[in-house]
Scaffold this motif. Structure first.
Motif, mmCIF file in Angstrom:
data_model
loop_
_atom_site.group_PDB
_atom_site.id
_atom_site.type_symbol
_atom_site.label_atom_id
_atom_site.label_comp_id
_atom_site.label_asym_id
_atom_site.label_seq_id
_atom_site.Cartn_x
_atom_site.Cartn_y
_atom_site.Cartn_z
ATOM 1 N N ALA A 28 43.914 30.749 36.255
ATOM 2 C CA ALA A 28 44.194 31.370 37.552
ATOM 3 C C ALA A 28 45.150 32.548 37.394
ATOM 4 N N GLU A 29 46.142 32.385 36.553
ATOM 5 C CA GLU A 29 47.092 33.477 36.309
ATOM 6 C C GLU A 29 46.399 34.652 35.617
ATOM 7 N N HIS A 30 45.531 34.347 34.676
ATOM 8 C CA HIS A 30 44.780 35.401 33.979
ATOM 9 C C HIS A 30 43.907 36.175 34.953
ATOM 10 N N LYS A 31 43.198 35.446 35.838
ATOM 11 C CA LYS A 31 42.339 36.117 36.811
ATOM 12 C C LYS A 31 43.181 36.960 37.763
ATOM 13 N N ALA A 32 44.323 36.439 38.202
ATOM 14 C CA ALA A 32 45.204 37.201 39.094
ATOM 15 C C ALA A 32 45.702 38.471 38.414
ATOM 16 N N LEU A 33 46.099 38.352 37.169
ATOM 17 C CA LEU A 33 46.557 39.522 36.415
ATOM 18 C C LEU A 33 45.450 40.561 36.323
ATOM 19 N N GLY A 34 44.223 40.111 36.079
ATOM 20 C CA GLY A 34 43.098 41.032 36.013
ATOM 21 C C GLY A 34 42.867 41.761 37.328
ATOM 22 N N VAL A 35 42.957 41.040 38.435
ATOM 23 C CA VAL A 35 42.768 41.656 39.756
ATOM 24 C C VAL A 35 43.857 42.695 40.001
ATOM 25 N N ILE A 36 45.104 42.337 39.725
ATOM 26 C CA ILE A 36 46.222 43.255 39.963
ATOM 27 C C ILE A 36 46.095 44.485 39.059
ATOM 28 N N ALA A 37 45.763 44.284 37.801
ATOM 29 C CA ALA A 37 45.648 45.404 36.859
ATOM 30 C C ALA A 37 44.511 46.346 37.254
ATOM 31 N N ARG A 38 43.370 45.786 37.696
ATOM 32 C CA ARG A 38 42.225 46.623 38.079
ATOM 33 C C ARG A 38 42.425 47.301 39.427
ATOM 34 N N SER A 39 43.054 46.611 40.367
ATOM 35 C CA SER A 39 43.184 47.119 41.732
ATOM 36 C C SER A 39 44.343 48.080 41.907
ATOM 37 N N GLY A 40 45.303 47.991 41.034
ATOM 38 C CA GLY A 40 46.502 48.795 41.235
ATOM 39 C C GLY A 40 47.443 48.074 42.177
ATOM 40 N N PRO A 41 48.551 48.711 42.558
ATOM 41 C CA PRO A 41 49.520 48.042 43.433
ATOM 42 C C PRO A 41 48.849 47.465 44.672
ATOM 43 N N MET A 42 49.184 46.207 44.956
ATOM 44 C CA MET A 42 48.581 45.520 46.098
ATOM 45 C C MET A 42 49.559 44.532 46.702
ATOM 46 N N PRO A 43 49.480 44.313 48.028
ATOM 47 C CA PRO A 43 50.335 43.297 48.643
ATOM 48 C C PRO A 43 49.932 41.897 48.168
ATOM 49 N N THR A 44 50.896 41.017 48.119
ATOM 50 C CA THR A 44 50.632 39.646 47.675
ATOM 51 C C THR A 44 49.523 39.005 48.493
ATOM 52 N N GLY A 45 49.537 39.226 49.793
ATOM 53 C CA GLY A 45 48.534 38.626 50.674
ATOM 54 C C GLY A 45 47.119 39.055 50.349
ATOM 55 N N ALA A 46 46.943 40.233 49.778
ATOM 56 C CA ALA A 46 45.601 40.717 49.427
ATOM 57 C C ALA A 46 45.043 40.010 48.207
ATOM 58 N N LEU A 47 45.914 39.393 47.432
ATOM 59 C CA LEU A 47 45.468 38.692 46.225
ATOM 60 C C LEU A 47 44.835 37.342 46.558
ATOM 61 N N ALA A 48 45.308 36.690 47.611
ATOM 62 C CA ALA A 48 44.816 35.353 47.969
ATOM 63 C C ALA A 48 43.305 35.308 48.139
ATOM 64 N N PRO A 49 42.694 36.181 48.960
ATOM 65 C CA PRO A 49 41.235 36.100 49.107
ATOM 66 C C PRO A 49 40.483 36.476 47.827
ATOM 67 N N GLU A 50 41.083 37.316 47.002
ATOM 68 C CA GLU A 50 40.441 37.677 45.733
ATOM 69 C C GLU A 50 40.335 36.472 44.802
#
Length: 143
Positions: A28-50
């Motif tokens: 889960a942490e790896h997937k979250a890191l991938g989303v953040i790295a690909r998406s660029g700066p994002m609010p924490t709340g935007a990560l939940a649905p991803e």
């Protein structure tokens, strides 16, 4: 008949678990890191649905990523009250070699399929992704 869907799902999960372990993370942490790295700066709340999880789970994941030095929380220049998640590019390892090797092997065996067969494979993959996203939402919503 073998349950190919289950076997494929298990193989994909185990592959990503192996990558995550190499980084000192869980899947889960790896997937979250991938989303953040690909998406660029994002609010924490935007990560939940991803990730298909609630905000409480995301907070724990982000806390662990921050402690590991992979991400940091920064003030949003447009709204100082809001924090953005930013991947530390100097700490995020380049997994290009792992994925390049995977890509080479996948490309090698896919050359045996003709255009019609590839269209069927792509259709199957696209529909599998769609169904999995719907089912993930249902599970996350408690449906």
């Amino acid at each position: 008949m073998r349950d190919y869907g289950w076997e494929l799902s298990t193989a994909v999960v185990l592959f990503h678990e192996a990558i995550a372990r190499r980084l000192g993370l869980n899947a889960a942490e790896h997937k979250a890191l991938g989303v953040i790295a690909r998406s660029g700066p994002m609010p924490t709340g935007a990560l939940a649905p991803e990730l298909g999880v609630g905000i409480t789970a995301v907070t724990g994941i982000v806390d662990r990523l921050e402690r590991a030095g992979y991400v940091r929380r920064e003030s949003d220049p447009a709204d100082r009250r809001r924090k953005l998640l930013v991947a530390d590019r100097s700490r995020v390892p380049d997994l290009g070699g792992i994925f390049a090797d995977l890509g080479r092997e996948m490309s090698a065996f896919m050359t045996k399929y003709d255009e019609r067969e590839m269209a069927a494979i792509i259709d199957y993959i696209e529909n599998t992704i769609r169904v999995l996203r719907v089912q993930t939402e249902k599970l996350a919503d408690g449906s």
